[in-house]
Design a protein around this motif. Sequence first.
Motif, short mmCIF file in Angstrom:
data_model
loop_
_atom_site.label_atom_id
_atom_site.label_comp_id
_atom_site.label_asym_id
_atom_site.label_seq_id
_atom_site.Cartn_x
_atom_site.Cartn_y
_atom_site.Cartn_z
N LEU A 18 0.86 -1.18 0.00
CA LEU A 18 0.00 0.00 0.00
C LEU A 18 0.89 1.23 0.00
N ARG A 19 0.38 2.32 -0.56
CA ARG A 19 1.08 3.60 -0.47
C ARG A 19 0.16 4.60 0.20
N LEU A 20 0.60 5.09 1.33
CA LEU A 20 -0.15 6.11 2.06
C LEU A 20 0.32 7.49 1.64
N SER A 21 -0.62 8.41 1.58
CA SER A 21 -0.31 9.80 1.25
C SER A 21 -0.66 10.69 2.44
N CYS A 22 0.18 11.65 2.68
CA CYS A 22 -0.06 12.69 3.68
C CYS A 22 -0.18 13.99 2.91
N GLU A 23 -1.40 14.47 2.79
CA GLU A 23 -1.69 15.61 1.90
C GLU A 23 -2.11 16.82 2.72
N PRO A 24 -1.41 17.93 2.54
CA PRO A 24 -1.76 19.13 3.27
C PRO A 24 -2.81 19.95 2.52
N SER A 25 -3.59 20.71 3.27
CA SER A 25 -4.50 21.69 2.69
C SER A 25 -4.13 23.05 3.26
N GLY A 26 -3.93 24.00 2.37
CA GLY A 26 -3.63 25.34 2.83
C GLY A 26 -2.16 25.61 3.10
N PHE A 27 -1.30 24.63 2.88
CA PHE A 27 0.13 24.84 3.05
C PHE A 27 0.87 23.70 2.34
N THR A 28 2.18 23.77 2.31
CA THR A 28 3.00 22.72 1.73
C THR A 28 3.83 22.07 2.81
N LEU A 29 4.07 20.76 2.64
CA LEU A 29 4.90 20.04 3.60
C LEU A 29 6.39 20.16 3.31
N ASN A 30 6.75 20.89 2.29
CA ASN A 30 8.15 20.96 1.88
C ASN A 30 9.06 21.53 2.98
N TYR A 31 8.51 22.33 3.87
CA TYR A 31 9.32 22.97 4.90
C TYR A 31 9.07 22.38 6.29
N TYR A 32 8.44 21.23 6.30
CA TYR A 32 8.09 20.58 7.56
C TYR A 32 8.79 19.23 7.70
N GLY A 33 9.18 18.90 8.93
CA GLY A 33 9.49 17.53 9.23
C GLY A 33 8.17 16.77 9.30
N VAL A 34 8.13 15.59 8.72
CA VAL A 34 6.88 14.82 8.68
C VAL A 34 7.12 13.43 9.24
N GLY A 35 6.23 13.03 10.11
CA GLY A 35 6.32 11.70 10.70
C GLY A 35 5.09 10.88 10.40
N TRP A 36 5.30 9.57 10.31
CA TRP A 36 4.20 8.62 10.22
C TRP A 36 4.15 7.82 11.51
N PHE A 37 2.95 7.73 12.06
CA PHE A 37 2.71 6.98 13.29
C PHE A 37 1.65 5.92 13.02
N ARG A 38 1.61 4.92 13.85
CA ARG A 38 0.54 3.94 13.77
C ARG A 38 0.12 3.53 15.18
N GLN A 39 -1.14 3.17 15.29
CA GLN A 39 -1.66 2.71 16.57
C GLN A 39 -2.62 1.55 16.33
N ALA A 40 -2.27 0.42 16.88
CA ALA A 40 -3.12 -0.76 16.81
C ALA A 40 -3.99 -0.82 18.05
N PRO A 41 -5.12 -1.51 17.99
CA PRO A 41 -6.01 -1.61 19.16
C PRO A 41 -5.27 -2.17 20.36
N GLY A 42 -5.38 -1.46 21.48
CA GLY A 42 -4.78 -1.93 22.71
C GLY A 42 -3.29 -1.68 22.82
N LYS A 43 -2.71 -0.99 21.82
CA LYS A 43 -1.28 -0.73 21.85
C LYS A 43 -1.00 0.77 21.84
N GLU A 44 0.19 1.13 22.27
CA GLU A 44 0.58 2.53 22.25
C GLU A 44 0.91 2.97 20.83
N ARG A 45 0.78 4.27 20.60
CA ARG A 45 1.13 4.82 19.30
C ARG A 45 2.64 4.66 19.08
#
Length: 128
Positions: A18-45
Amino acid sequence: QVQLAESGGGLVQPGGSLRLSCEPSGFTLNYYGVGWFRQAPGKEREGVSCISPNDGRTYYADSVKGRFTISRDKAKGTVYLQMNSLKPEDTAVYSCAAHTYWGYCSAADGPGEEAHYWGQGTQVTVSS
């Protein structure tokens, strides 16, 4: 309205991609550090990957190293997470976050928990 939105989640069989996209509205991510997180049921992020805004430094959690790839499309101002060889234990809600701090993505520790923007998350389910 300034916000982040994830897309690309879904149901996939073990070994699929799968390919996930992180899409901004109203700004660009080019100047941001970007992180991907995940959280499964019953587990910490868990911070699974991140990319820095300037030198392109990346981080991957050991659980996804070699299978996931984070990247930027500077023309679109978006960030992607390519997920290959998916396993049932990858099942979780995946969220992206963005911060202007240049050190937001640590090569040792991954993305910071504090961010300027968070998306709502997209469900990834890996099951046969």
